[in-house]
Design a protein around this motif. Sequence first.
Motif, PDB file in Angstrom:
ATOM      1  N   ASP A  40      -4.635   3.433  -9.152  1.00  0.00           N
ATOM      2  CA  ASP A  40      -4.382   2.235  -8.628  1.00  0.00           C
ATOM      3  C   ASP A  40      -3.946   2.420  -7.008  1.00  0.00           C
ATOM      4  O   ASP A  40      -3.199   3.092  -6.465  1.00  0.00           O
ATOM      5  N   ARG A  49      -5.327  -5.979  -8.843  1.00  0.00           N
ATOM      6  CA  ARG A  49      -4.823  -4.420  -8.592  1.00  0.00           C
ATOM      7  C   ARG A  49      -6.224  -3.745  -8.037  1.00  0.00           C
ATOM      8  O   ARG A  49      -7.283  -4.115  -8.630  1.00  0.00           O
ATOM      9  N   LEU A  62      -8.366  -0.757  -7.978  1.00  0.00           N
ATOM     10  CA  LEU A  62      -8.515   0.560  -8.713  1.00  0.00           C
ATOM     11  C   LEU A  62      -9.626   1.406  -8.181  1.00  0.00           C
ATOM     12  O   LEU A  62     -10.716   0.969  -8.069  1.00  0.00           O
ATOM     13  N   PHE A  67      -1.634  -0.893 -18.497  1.00  0.00           N
ATOM     14  CA  PHE A  67      -2.318  -1.538 -17.558  1.00  0.00           C
ATOM     15  C   PHE A  67      -2.796  -2.998 -17.974  1.00  0.00           C
ATOM     16  O   PHE A  67      -2.551  -3.895 -17.287  1.00  0.00           O
ATOM     17  N   SER A 107      -4.482  -7.018 -14.066  1.00  0.00           N
ATOM     18  CA  SER A 107      -3.531  -6.258 -14.898  1.00  0.00           C
ATOM     19  C   SER A 107      -2.926  -7.100 -16.051  1.00  0.00           C
ATOM     20  O   SER A 107      -3.243  -8.463 -16.117  1.00  0.00           O
ATOM     21  N   THR A 143      -3.798  -0.009  -4.670  1.00  0.00           N
ATOM     22  CA  THR A 143      -3.587  -1.192  -4.088  1.00  0.00           C
ATOM     23  C   THR A 143      -2.749  -0.984  -2.614  1.00  0.00           C
ATOM     24  O   THR A 143      -3.147  -1.556  -1.598  1.00  0.00           O
TER      25      THR A 143
END
Length: 501
Positions: free
Chosen positions: A299, A274, A276, A221, A268, A301
């Motif tokens: 994750d 993103r 988290l 990531f 990322s 998102t």
Amino acid sequence: MATPDDSARPWSIRSGEEFRALYEFTDAIYHAHSMEDVYASALDVITKTLGCDRASILLFDAAGRMQFVAWRGLSERYRAQLAGHSPWRPGEADPPPIFVEDIGQTGEADWIKQAIRAEGIVSLGFVPLTLEGRVIGKFMTYHGTRRRFDEHAQALAVTIARHLGFSIGRARAEAAREAALAELRMSEAHFRHMTDQAPIMIWMSNAEGHCEHLNKAARDFWGVEEERIGVFDWSTTIHPEDVGNVLARMGQAMASNEAVLLRGRYASTSGEWRVLQTEARPRHACDGRFLGMIGVNVDITEQDGIARQRELMLAELNHRVKNTLAVVQAIAHQTFRSERSIPSVATFIGRLGVLAAAHDILSRDNWESTPMPELVREVLTRDPANRRNVQMEGPALLLAPKQALAIALALHELQTNALKYGALSVERGSVSLHWNLAPEHGLDIVWQESGGPKVKPPKRRGFGTLMIEQALAADLNGSAHIDFRPEGLVCKIRATCERVQ
């Protein structure tokens, strides 16, 4: 009684022989490489010093059943028949040994006597093996002729049992230690292998918050090479609008050694932001020292976007359901009025009102759960005149939606009955409502009235009573019972649903 002969005289041997045998036994178990060696040495000293040519050692298994682990001179049939037989329970504290001169003169069951006699055994000795003062097994001596064990022989048997019990305890402790060491040696490799296979990000920090471990998902990531984990600063990847909250929450969790659940936006390796969700817990050494945190990043998102859309849809659904309830209420009122059934109108409207109130509470929490105290207050204290007559007590537990609606209706029916006929129908009457969470089955609720008119059991069960005792019990996967006591009605409700928290 048999006539006195050599077999009936008190047994004894010379002290030198005893000392030599005990010394050899102690030396043998000290140098033993396995439990089989220990058992063999124990059987040697038992047969040499206690004057028997047959002996056995039995230990309780995991199920608490006495099993043969070593023996001399016993048939397979005998062992199969007598396995599990014991005068003591597992863990019994320091029981005395038992010596039987003639099995035929005991109160044992006939099948036990027959099995022992068939083996050619007359006298037996049951000597408990203990560990830290608790029974873990026994050793047995068997004699084909009648034998009487004097105090000296009994003391010698107890001494052998102590040595053997200590040796078994030492072997078990050593086995446990070796297993723990082996597990410890493999734990780090297993941990790294396991975390690298995980589909979520797993990380570990030291007490200062610096990275000590990132699994493959986390390294991928952020684009971090494994050899550079120690110098990687994860805080530089947090979105500027989230960095303050994330660092403050993590810092507070580390300072107070507490778990933390938070979410934030991170860049990322591709430069995309993103969302988290991080769940972390403190790590401690065996001596209690704080070692750092271990956590997972998921994750979310896409899920976060879906959740926002779901909230909008749920708000619209709540609005529509409320409108539907209002329409149903109006239709019911109009229908009952045309049938001149005013009590039925009031009852029906009251029930719909309670459902609407419970619905409001559930809607505030997105239909996930309802706090029990809030639900009780909403149902029972809607009328200010009743507040001083109703006492409520119980923990702040959460109810699933189906449970909340069922309990709300039940409390409404009980309150309605109390206002009409029970404790709340008079000024001096009162109601006590208690609830608690019992680990073995779930939620217990007790409604108890006092100070009202004398209660008489009804000639037939009304709708409210049947609803509580049948429909409510079904919805809660439990039970409900109404007791029409003269001094005041008592209703006990038990919910065994898995979602009671």
